[in-house]
Design a protein around this motif. Structure first.
Motif, PDB file in Angstrom:
ATOM      1  N   VAL A 122      -9.846   1.092   5.702  1.00 11.82           N
ATOM      2  CA  VAL A 122      -9.006   2.146   5.137  1.00 11.82           C
ATOM      3  C   VAL A 122      -9.818   2.964   4.138  1.00 11.82           C
ATOM      4  N   LEU A 147      -3.769   4.527  -1.316  1.00 11.98           N
ATOM      5  CA  LEU A 147      -4.776   4.957  -0.347  1.00 11.98           C
ATOM      6  C   LEU A 147      -4.833   6.475  -0.301  1.00 11.98           C
ATOM      7  N   PRO A 190     -14.861   4.460   4.610  1.00 13.55           N
ATOM      8  CA  PRO A 190     -13.814   3.435   4.745  1.00 13.55           C
ATOM      9  C   PRO A 190     -14.329   2.066   4.315  1.00 13.55           C
ATOM     10  N   ASN A 204      -5.696   5.511   7.949  1.00 12.26           N
ATOM     11  CA  ASN A 204      -5.184   4.478   7.053  1.00 12.26           C
ATOM     12  C   ASN A 204      -3.992   3.735   7.648  1.00 12.26           C
ATOM     13  N   TYR A 252       0.853  -1.187   0.000  1.00 14.28           N
ATOM     14  CA  TYR A 252       0.000   0.000   0.000  1.00 14.28           C
ATOM     15  C   TYR A 252       0.890   1.240   0.000  1.00 14.28           C
TER      16      TYR A 252
END
Length: 732
Positions: free
Chosen positions: A694, A650, A721, A684, A607
């Motif tokens: 997240v 993200l 989220p 996150n 991520y």
């Protein structure tokens, strides 16, 4: 399993009567000293009156009496404090000791043969067999009851020893400068001194002889030879009483001593090691762990005391043993930093030093004027950490105070850090309220790592900070990681290399990702977390470090690069033909390997997130810039993770609280905002480490083909989220 294997020592099984008697004697001595103090004051006052002294001469007589009376009063207070500490320990022993003694006796008398049950045989009858399940249940229940008494006794003993150590400090302070060591001995009644010596608060004659040889010319090897004949428990107390001795051992980073077979055996399994004490071959880490676990607890304690800088920082040594060794290193570093602060405070400040530099500049007129302005710019606060790492006295003074604050915090008990203390037959390795430092090297900018939360947590997040982070500034990151450590999630703050000091002068260099990534891989191997869910998180330069460890095959389940310097993929990729041979292979691959460093298959979810307007994007695009215009081979940290197919991007979002609530994270300052608690970005971080929810990065496409982030619209309410496991996998 014997009492020692259960972590129960002989004193824990007593009623505490002897301890209470010793405490009562100290309190009695304190009362007697109070009477002596009053008598001393009355006697001198009466003598002055009898001689007919009046006015100023009487006041001088009182002043002359004050030092002696003050010494007696301080000695009284010290004895009173020591007596109370012993009595408090006796109170705990009075009921836990006998109960523990009985439980240990019951445990020792357990026999599997006493637990039987009838089962059918092959002929329709019944046969008596051992009921192993009932035996194990009874044994485990007894052990739980034993631990319920042992752990509070261990904590009470630690508190008592800490109190007695403070008493010793108070007594030592009674010795006027320039007096002989025998002066202190002459102040204390023989029965009190005998008890202090017995419990390790004061030196025995043998230890006093060693103390007389302490000095800057004494080497660590020579000191260990002097201490070798002392019982290892006495060595522990000796180091607590003599900071010089502890400093000598703490500053011995790569000890070699052929006369110590255990040390020599450890070096045989360590193999090649760096100047910082890092194992260079990760395959040797498991051998180090096995070697250490084969040592008996007394020998492990001796190794921690004699070689704290080696044991505290060595990958493969278990967490609790590294923490115990590093506690010694932190204590010594605090003593030395306090002395350094005193020196810094006596130096001229920046303004004075800068003026001295200007006065010594060559040339005249415009040349001196321009050079002076350059000096002012380089030494300004705004230049520190951005252009260069040039520091004068004021910056060093601030850093010294920050280090002292960190070291003091590391030694200060924090209630409820973990459920219970970690002990072995030698005592407490890591108290329930003690911080667990896994790496501590104060040399230069320093190296540091700390475990936060339960040692047995099944979910572990390892956080790597970025540029300009050092021992003077790591405390902020550690505090944030402590916030994340709760329940079944533990975190680690890791600063295992000397991170870049300045953005322009240092942070561009590839070596930080390469050296840091290799060190991080070894550190993770040393923690032996293969049965846990592990997430490696890197911020800024720390992102490049995590990325390079991933390139090398670090064994983790997730990586999260936050405003990273790069992915570490494709570092030092070739320049375009004809500057480099066409098709030349880059130093690192352009995709993360599907195997770990041992060659075994692995699956890693990856991520990343970077706020819009963060200037770090210049570094993230370094490989693109290299291809078209060319930049030095040792610059850059790999391909851009934001557009790489192996990453899930993200959202950084907005502030969720504070004065900036609702404000979007964007611009230059967003580079540090993304690791603040009151932001969507922090949500996150928590979600990735815990495997929770997240905020995914979302874009919209306009009619003319451009992509826009949904948060570009100020009226956008915010993305809901989603569960982390609902996102598409980040593995190839």
């Amino acid at each position: 399993m014997s009492a020692s294997e259960l972590g129960v020592t002989s004193w824990m099984r007593t009623s505490g009567a002897d301890t209470r008697t010793a405490g009562e004697r100290l309190v009695h001595v304190a009362a007697g000293l109070d009477e002596i103090e009053q008598t001393l004051r009355r006697t001198l006052g009466s003598a002055a009156s009898a001689l007919g002294w009046e006015g100023e001469i009487t006041e001088r007589a009182a002043e002359a009496a004050e030092p002696g009376a003050g010494l007696v009063r301080r000695l009284s207070e010290a004895c009173q404090a020591g007596g109370r500490a012993l009595q408090e320990l006796a109170d705990v022993l009075s009921w836990r000791g006998p109960a523990l003694d009985e439980l240990v006796r019951q445990h020792a008398g357990l026999r599997a043969g006493d637990f039987t049950m009838e089962v059918p045989d092959d002929h329709g009858g019944e046969v008596t067999v051992t009921d192993h399940a009932a035996y194990r249940e009874t044994r485990e229940r007894l052990e739980q009851r034993i631990f319920a008494h042992r752990d509070p006794l261990t904590e009470a003993d630690r508190r008592c020893r800490d109190a007695l150590a403070r008493v010793e400090d108070d007594i030592a302070a009674l010795v006027p400068p320039g007096t002989s060591p025998g002066f202190l001995r002459s102040l204390v009644p023989s029965e009190v001194w005998g008890h202090f010596s017995e419990v390790g608060v004061t030196d025995t004659p043998e230890e006093a002889a060693i103390a007389e040889q302490l000095g800057e010319d004494l080497t660590a090897t020579e000191l260990r030879e002097l201490l070798r004949d002392l019982p290892v428990e006495r060595v522990q107390n000796f180091l607590a009483r003599h900071p010089v001795a502890l400093a000598i051992l703490a500053d011995s980073y790569l000890p070699r001593d052929p006369s110590d077979p255990t040390l020599s055996g450890l070096w045989d399994v360590i193999g090649v090691i760096s100047d910082e004490g890092q194992v260079l071959e990760p395959g040797n880490i498991a051998r180090i762990r096995d070697f250490w676990n084969d040592l008996d607890p007394q020998e492990q304690l001796r190794m921690r005391l004699f070689y704290p800088a080696l044991i505290g920082n060595l990958d493969g040594i278990p967490v609790e043993h590294r923490a115990a060794a590093n506690r010694l290193l932190v204590r010594s570093a605090l003593d030395q930093e306090l002395a350094r602060l005193t020196v810094l405070e006596q130096m001229p400040d920046n303004a004075t030093s800068l003026q001295q530099l200007k006065d010594g500049l060559p040339g005249t007129g415009l040349q001196r004027f321009v050079t002076g302005r350059i000096l002012e710019g380089l030494t300004s606060d705004s230049a520190q950490g951005l252009l260069t790492d040039l520091r004068l006295r004021d910056q060093e003074l601030e850093r010294s105070r920050s280090r002292i604050e960190l070291y003091t915090g590391l030694l200060t008990p924090v209630p409820s850090l973990r459920a219970g203390a970690v002990t072995d037959p030698t005592g407490t390795l890591l108290g329930a309220d003690e911080r667990a430092v896994l790496l501590f090297d104060p040399r230069g900018d320093g190296r540091f790592a700390e475990w936060h939360g339960a040692l047995e947590a099944s979910n572990v997040g390892i956080f790597v900070p970025g540029t300009t982070t050092d021992l003077a500034s790591i405390a902020g990151y550690a505090r944030r990681m402590q916030l994340l450590a709760k329940g079944d999630t533990a975190t680690v703050t890791w600063m295992g290399i000397d991170l870049p000091d300045a953005v322009v002068a240092d942070a561009t260099q590839t070596r930080y990702s390469a050296e840091g990534g290799a060190a991080l891989l070894r550190f993770v191997e040393g923690l032996d977390l293969t049965d846990r869910t592990v997430t490696a998180v890197g911020h800024s330069a720390g992102g490049g470090i995590v990325g390079y460890a991933d390139v090398l095959g670090m064994r983790v389940d997730r990586t999260f690069l936050i405003a990273p310097s790069g992915s570490a993929l494709g570092i030092q990729s070739p320049l375009p033909w004809p500057l480099d041979p066409w098709g030349a292979e880059p130093l690192t691959p352009r995709e993360y390997p599907g195997e770990d460093w041992l060659g075994e298959q692995r699956e890693v979810d990856r991520y990343t997130m970077t706020a819009p307007g963060d200037s770090i994007v210049v570094a993230q695009k370094s490989e693109d810039v290299r291809f078209w215009v060319g930049i030095p081979d040792d610059w850059g940290h790999g391909l851009d993770p934001n557009t790489h197919p192996q990453f899930i991007r993200l959202e950084t979002g907005r502030f969720t609280g504070g004065d900036r609530a609702g404000q979007r994270l964007e611009g230059f300052d967003a580079h540090s905002w993304v690791v603040q608690e009151d932001t969507d970005a922090w949500t996150n971080i928590v979600g990735v480490i815990e495997g929770g929810e997240v905020l995914p990065f979302m874009e919209t496409r306009t009619w003319w083909g451009q992509h826009r982030n949904v948060y570009d619209d100020e009226d956008y309410a915010g993305t809901d989220p989603v569960p982390l496991d609902s996102l598409p996998g980040g593995t190839p």
